[in-house]
Design a protein around this motif. Structure first.
Motif, mmCIF file in Angstrom:
data_model
loop_
_atom_site.group_PDB
_atom_site.id
_atom_site.type_symbol
_atom_site.label_atom_id
_atom_site.label_comp_id
_atom_site.label_asym_id
_atom_site.label_seq_id
_atom_site.Cartn_x
_atom_site.Cartn_y
_atom_site.Cartn_z
ATOM 1 N N TYR A 70 0.836 -1.187 0.000
ATOM 2 C CA TYR A 70 0.000 0.000 0.000
ATOM 3 C C TYR A 70 0.881 1.250 0.000
ATOM 4 C CZ TYR A 70 -3.713 -3.234 1.387
ATOM 5 O OH TYR A 70 -4.608 -4.276 1.435
ATOM 6 N N THR A 71 0.265 2.402 -0.285
ATOM 7 C CA THR A 71 0.975 3.672 -0.235
ATOM 8 C C THR A 71 0.376 4.529 0.874
ATOM 9 O OG1 THR A 71 -0.515 4.826 -1.759
ATOM 10 C CG2 THR A 71 1.297 3.562 -2.739
ATOM 11 N N THR A 72 1.130 5.525 1.294
ATOM 12 C CA THR A 72 0.628 6.434 2.336
ATOM 13 C C THR A 72 -0.581 7.213 1.836
ATOM 14 O OG1 THR A 72 2.247 8.096 1.610
ATOM 15 C CG2 THR A 72 2.883 6.676 3.453
ATOM 16 N N GLY A 73 -0.688 7.402 0.520
ATOM 17 C CA GLY A 73 -1.832 8.117 -0.031
ATOM 18 C C GLY A 73 -3.142 7.368 0.131
ATOM 19 N N GLN A 74 -3.084 6.074 0.472
ATOM 20 C CA GLN A 74 -4.302 5.290 0.647
ATOM 21 C C GLN A 74 -4.813 5.314 2.084
ATOM 22 O OE1 GLN A 74 -2.502 1.657 -1.342
ATOM 23 N NE2 GLN A 74 -4.568 1.558 -2.217
ATOM 24 N N ILE A 75 -4.040 5.936 2.978
ATOM 25 C CA ILE A 75 -4.443 5.966 4.385
ATOM 26 C C ILE A 75 -5.793 6.675 4.572
ATOM 27 C CG2 ILE A 75 -3.869 6.878 6.674
ATOM 28 C CD1 ILE A 75 -0.932 6.339 6.026
ATOM 29 N N PRO A 76 -6.018 7.870 3.987
ATOM 30 C CA PRO A 76 -7.322 8.522 4.178
ATOM 31 C C PRO A 76 -8.491 7.676 3.675
ATOM 32 C CG PRO A 76 -5.729 10.096 3.327
ATOM 33 C CD PRO A 76 -5.090 8.744 3.242
ATOM 34 N N SER A 77 -8.315 7.004 2.534
ATOM 35 C CA SER A 77 -9.393 6.160 2.006
ATOM 36 C C SER A 77 -9.717 5.039 2.967
ATOM 37 C CB SER A 77 -9.001 5.583 0.643
ATOM 38 O OG SER A 77 -8.861 6.607 -0.322
ATOM 39 N N ALA A 78 -8.690 4.417 3.526
ATOM 40 C CA ALA A 78 -8.908 3.325 4.474
ATOM 41 C C ALA A 78 -9.658 3.820 5.708
ATOM 42 C CB ALA A 78 -7.569 2.711 4.877
ATOM 43 N N GLN A 79 -9.322 5.016 6.170
ATOM 44 C CA GLN A 79 -9.972 5.549 7.365
ATOM 45 C C GLN A 79 -11.420 5.945 7.080
ATOM 46 O OE1 GLN A 79 -7.060 8.572 8.247
ATOM 47 N NE2 GLN A 79 -6.001 7.269 9.739
ATOM 48 N N VAL A 80 -11.690 6.480 5.878
ATOM 49 C CA VAL A 80 -13.064 6.806 5.504
ATOM 50 C C VAL A 80 -13.906 5.530 5.470
ATOM 51 C CG1 VAL A 80 -14.538 7.560 3.596
ATOM 52 C CG2 VAL A 80 -12.545 8.917 4.246
ATOM 53 N N ILE A 81 -13.384 4.479 4.867
ATOM 54 C CA ILE A 81 -14.105 3.203 4.806
ATOM 55 C C ILE A 81 -14.405 2.711 6.221
ATOM 56 C CG2 ILE A 81 -13.964 0.779 4.115
ATOM 57 C CD1 ILE A 81 -12.167 1.708 1.788
ATOM 58 N N HIS A 82 -13.410 2.812 7.094
ATOM 59 C CA HIS A 82 -13.585 2.343 8.470
ATOM 60 C C HIS A 82 -14.691 3.120 9.180
ATOM 61 C CE1 HIS A 82 -12.700 0.700 12.353
ATOM 62 N NE2 HIS A 82 -12.281 1.859 12.840
ATOM 63 N N ARG A 83 -14.711 4.439 9.012
ATOM 64 C CA ARG A 83 -15.743 5.253 9.666
ATOM 65 C C ARG A 83 -17.129 4.894 9.126
ATOM 66 N NH1 ARG A 83 -12.382 5.764 12.705
ATOM 67 N NH2 ARG A 83 -11.359 7.641 13.518
ATOM 68 N N LEU A 84 -17.229 4.707 7.825
ATOM 69 C CA LEU A 84 -18.519 4.352 7.238
ATOM 70 C C LEU A 84 -18.990 2.997 7.747
ATOM 71 C CD1 LEU A 84 -17.952 5.545 3.559
ATOM 72 C CD2 LEU A 84 -19.419 6.617 5.281
ATOM 73 N N ARG A 85 -18.081 2.057 7.874
ATOM 74 C CA ARG A 85 -18.453 0.736 8.361
ATOM 75 C C ARG A 85 -18.843 0.794 9.837
ATOM 76 N NH1 ARG A 85 -20.691 -2.559 6.440
ATOM 77 N NH2 ARG A 85 -19.647 -4.407 7.263
ATOM 78 N N GLU A 86 -18.206 1.703 10.611
ATOM 79 C CA GLU A 86 -18.603 1.876 12.010
ATOM 80 C C GLU A 86 -20.051 2.355 12.109
ATOM 81 O OE1 GLU A 86 -14.852 2.870 14.883
ATOM 82 O OE2 GLU A 86 -15.591 4.515 13.636
ATOM 83 N N LEU A 87 -20.514 3.058 11.078
ATOM 84 C CA LEU A 87 -21.902 3.526 11.036
ATOM 85 C C LEU A 87 -22.813 2.500 10.375
ATOM 86 C CD1 LEU A 87 -21.358 7.272 10.047
ATOM 87 C CD2 LEU A 87 -22.033 6.381 12.284
#
Length: 267
Positions: A44-61
């Motif tokens: 993975y690249t560091t540029g994918q970190i925000p996407s991973a965190q957005v997915i995680h927040r959406l899944r938490e909801l």
């Protein structure tokens, strides 16, 4: 030079488990920047970190995976916000249903044993300004709000609190006749508002305090009182909104009088 961050390193940076990242990959939500064709290792690249965190927040909801994919696929901020807002509205509705169930259950578990204040009274025939319809039980609240707003705009005199009348079929079959009304000396005929003749009736009444989240508990206690006193229900249930949200925004001050038309059972 290696192809980027290993899945373990990426997991540390995002606080997501390796298992979760693999699931995101398999569902097509977060593809690795590269996959080694020989070892199968994901990078993975560091540029994918925000996407991973957005997915995680959406899944938490509890946003479904398919809907998460649609949110990530659109580049239109307005569309993305609309998709997220739609899920948040559904989530809020679910929370409201949960809160209602919790309040009702807590009241039942308290096993209220105090004497229920019930009054038998005769209500004379009267003419009111009302709006009537046949409504599905799931649509009653929305219909009620619209009908009361129309009544408020049409009936300017305030001769007493508004009320409602609900046929038994609404509760037994999920669809029935409903009426909301305001007392009026000269009921207007405007829009859906019409003069309605309410017949004289004998009522067993009690007052439900607060919101309607657990009004079914008060209905149950009143019903038990009616049976215990050798009375039978005869006709649609009446509600009088003595104090409601139009009078006071504080739910703890709301008072709804429930009235069941009754007659005495022989013996």
């Amino acid at each position: 030079m290696r192809g980027g961050l290993t899945i373990g390193e990426f997991a540390q940076l995002t606080h997501l488990s390796v298992r979760t990242l693999r699931r995101y990959h398999e569902s097509g939500l977060l593809e690795p920047a590269a996959v080694d064709p020989v070892s199968g290792y994901r990078y993975y690249t560091t540029g994918q970190i925000p996407s991973a965190q957005v997915i995680h927040r959406l899944r938490e909801l509890d946003v479904p995976l398919a809907e998460v994919g649609r949110i990530l696929a659109t580049d239109d901020p307005g569309m993305r916000a609309e998709l997220i807002a739609g899920h948040l509205d559904r989530l809020q509705a679910s929370l409201d249903r949960t809160r209602t169930a919790v309040n009702s259950l807590q009241r039942l578990l308290r096993r209220e044993t105090g004497e229920l204040a019930v009054h038998l009274r005769s209500v004379p025939a009267r003419t009111v300004a009302g709006i009537a319809a046949v409504v599905d039980v799931g649509d009653v609240l929305e219909w009620y709000d619209a009908a009361m707003a129309e009544l408020d705009a049409s009936v300017h005199e305030r001769l007493g609190p508004p009320g409602g009348r609900y046929d038994n079929e609404l509760f037994s079959t999920g669809r029935g006749a409903v009426l909301v009304y305001r007392p009026a000396t000269d009921p207007p005929s405007y829009g859906r508002v019409r003069a309605v003749e309410l017949p004289a009736v004998e009522l067993a009444t009690t007052v439900h305090p607060g919101t309607h989240d657990d009004i079914d508990v008060t209905y149950g206690r009143l019903g038990a009182w009616v049976v215990d006193h050798a009375l039978a229900v005869d006709g649609p249930v009446h509600e009088t909104y003595v104090v409601g949200p139009r009078d006071d925004p504080d739910p703890s001050s709301w008072r709804t009088e429930i009235g069941w038309p009754v007659f005495r059972v022989a013996g």
